[in-house]
Motif scaffolding. Sequence first.
Motif, PDB file in Angstrom:
ATOM      1  N   GLU A 149     -47.361   6.689  74.049  1.00 14.28           N
ATOM      2  CA  GLU A 149     -47.649   8.039  74.534  1.00 14.28           C
ATOM      3  C   GLU A 149     -46.371   8.829  74.801  1.00 14.28           C
ATOM      4  N   ASN A 150     -45.373   8.199  75.448  1.00 15.40           N
ATOM      5  CA  ASN A 150     -44.173   8.975  75.781  1.00 15.40           C
ATOM      6  C   ASN A 150     -43.214   9.132  74.602  1.00 15.40           C
ATOM      7  N   LYS A 196     -40.518  10.791  80.094  1.00 10.43           N
ATOM      8  CA  LYS A 196     -41.494  11.831  79.789  1.00 10.43           C
ATOM      9  C   LYS A 196     -41.459  12.142  78.297  1.00 10.43           C
ATOM     10  N   ASN A 206     -51.576  -2.127  77.881  1.00  9.80           N
ATOM     11  CA  ASN A 206     -51.358  -0.964  78.744  1.00  9.80           C
ATOM     12  C   ASN A 206     -49.935  -0.442  78.614  1.00  9.80           C
ATOM     13  N   PHE A 207     -48.949  -1.346  78.627  1.00 11.54           N
ATOM     14  CA  PHE A 207     -47.549  -0.943  78.508  1.00 11.54           C
ATOM     15  C   PHE A 207     -47.260  -0.373  77.109  1.00 11.54           C
ATOM     16  N   TYR A 221     -40.627  -2.444  77.066  1.00 13.13           N
ATOM     17  CA  TYR A 221     -41.618  -2.063  78.069  1.00 13.13           C
ATOM     18  C   TYR A 221     -41.135  -2.258  79.507  1.00 13.13           C
ATOM     19  N   GLN A 223     -49.341   1.167  75.162  1.00 14.72           N
ATOM     20  CA  GLN A 223     -49.933   2.506  75.082  1.00 14.72           C
ATOM     21  C   GLN A 223     -49.079   3.540  75.800  1.00 14.72           C
ATOM     22  N   LYS A 224     -48.505   3.155  76.942  1.00 16.22           N
ATOM     23  CA  LYS A 224     -47.649   4.089  77.678  1.00 16.22           C
ATOM     24  C   LYS A 224     -46.404   4.436  76.870  1.00 16.22           C
ATOM     25  N   LEU A 270     -41.067   3.043  80.368  1.00 19.03           N
ATOM     26  CA  LEU A 270     -42.399   3.626  80.513  1.00 19.03           C
ATOM     27  C   LEU A 270     -42.403   4.909  81.331  1.00 19.03           C
ATOM     28  N   ARG A 271     -41.370   5.143  82.131  1.00 21.44           N
ATOM     29  CA  ARG A 271     -41.356   6.350  82.956  1.00 21.44           C
ATOM     30  C   ARG A 271     -40.727   7.555  82.249  1.00 21.44           C
TER      31      ARG A 271
END
Length: 384
Positions: free
Chosen positions: A70-71, A310, A63-64, A302, A66-67, A307-308
């Motif tokens: 993504e960013n 953008k 999950n981490f 991570y 992938q985040k 992860l935050r």
Amino acid sequence: MYKVQSSSVAWLAQVFNRFSFRLKSTGGRPSAPLGSRILTDADDIFKHNMWDHVQWTEEDRENFRQKAEENSCIQIPLKEQGRYDKEACQYWDRFYQTHQDKFFKDRKWLFLEFPELLPSGSRCQATSRGLGDERGPSTPTGSRTDTETRQLPQNCPIDNHRHADTPDPEESDQAATQTAPFPGQRAPFRILEIGCGVGNSVFPIIDSIKDTDAFLYCCDFSPRAIQLVKVHPAYDESTCHAFVHDICEDASFPFPTQSLDVILAVFVLSSIHPDRIQGIVNRLSTYLKHGGVFLFRDYGRYDFSQLRFKKGRCLSENFYTRGDGTCVYFFSKEDVHGLFSNAGLEEVQNLVDRRLQVNRGKKVVMHRVWMQSKYRKMYPLSSS
């Protein structure tokens, strides 16, 4: 970031199960003074600001990952990236102009995690004094036990061959016979902090070494930060020498090579482009005495703060720029080991410190990750 509401009971139960398993698998609470707050009841999650020794599941890791993927899928164009490196000093200078010395807390936890910062005779006293220090969310402390480290850290520094405090005749002569005098020349124990900022490590160290024969050097490439250090009422030139220095440049320090017992780098190497970090560690390592130690703490892969980000703030893999122009890289355990071992240093400690940070007012839970490492410059093998 997770907002905990009534629908989150299942998630809390999952967290509780993970922590319960961790507690059972380690046979009890860890021995670390600031790393032993283990969550054993899901209902207690908002009773403290931080929980220690968090273990991730494979689902968490994916999950981490992938985040972060993504960013970072949209990166800042290469032609625009150069300014974040060339103008780094200006960005940090503006940061300190805005925040002065109010942004970070003093790192009173330093001597619990890094007792090597003190001459051997002063370590027990300073560590005992540090037990009473209260940790805030913005002053993370590293765990002293971790299942992923190759060597279990101890409450006292680990010695390899000879003790770090034992003077090497060749090195002692080199410092003593330096043609030009330099600050701290007569001190038998010398510390350098790189990227010292406004002194959040400097002043706890000064307070602890002022009655010893140790001397502290501290540098930052921000003139404004160094000025704030020098005007601080606790700054003492008999114990400390603060100076402006850009560690990315191959410029000499105000002391000779092989003259330092300790180099401290706390949340500084992450602000530098990852392609430049190896050269910096290589150069700095030449200033360590044989037996000297490089102490490192920084952001881990991570971490919540990674992860935050953008989309559109990524410069390269795991390397980002914030809104104020300052940059941050997120290290893996393998990154750290490669940096220091390639510089000829031997691992003493290399920890991944995973925590659960809690905002009790907003009922928010954040996964934090920090790296904490110690690498020692070994004595050359005897020819006899």
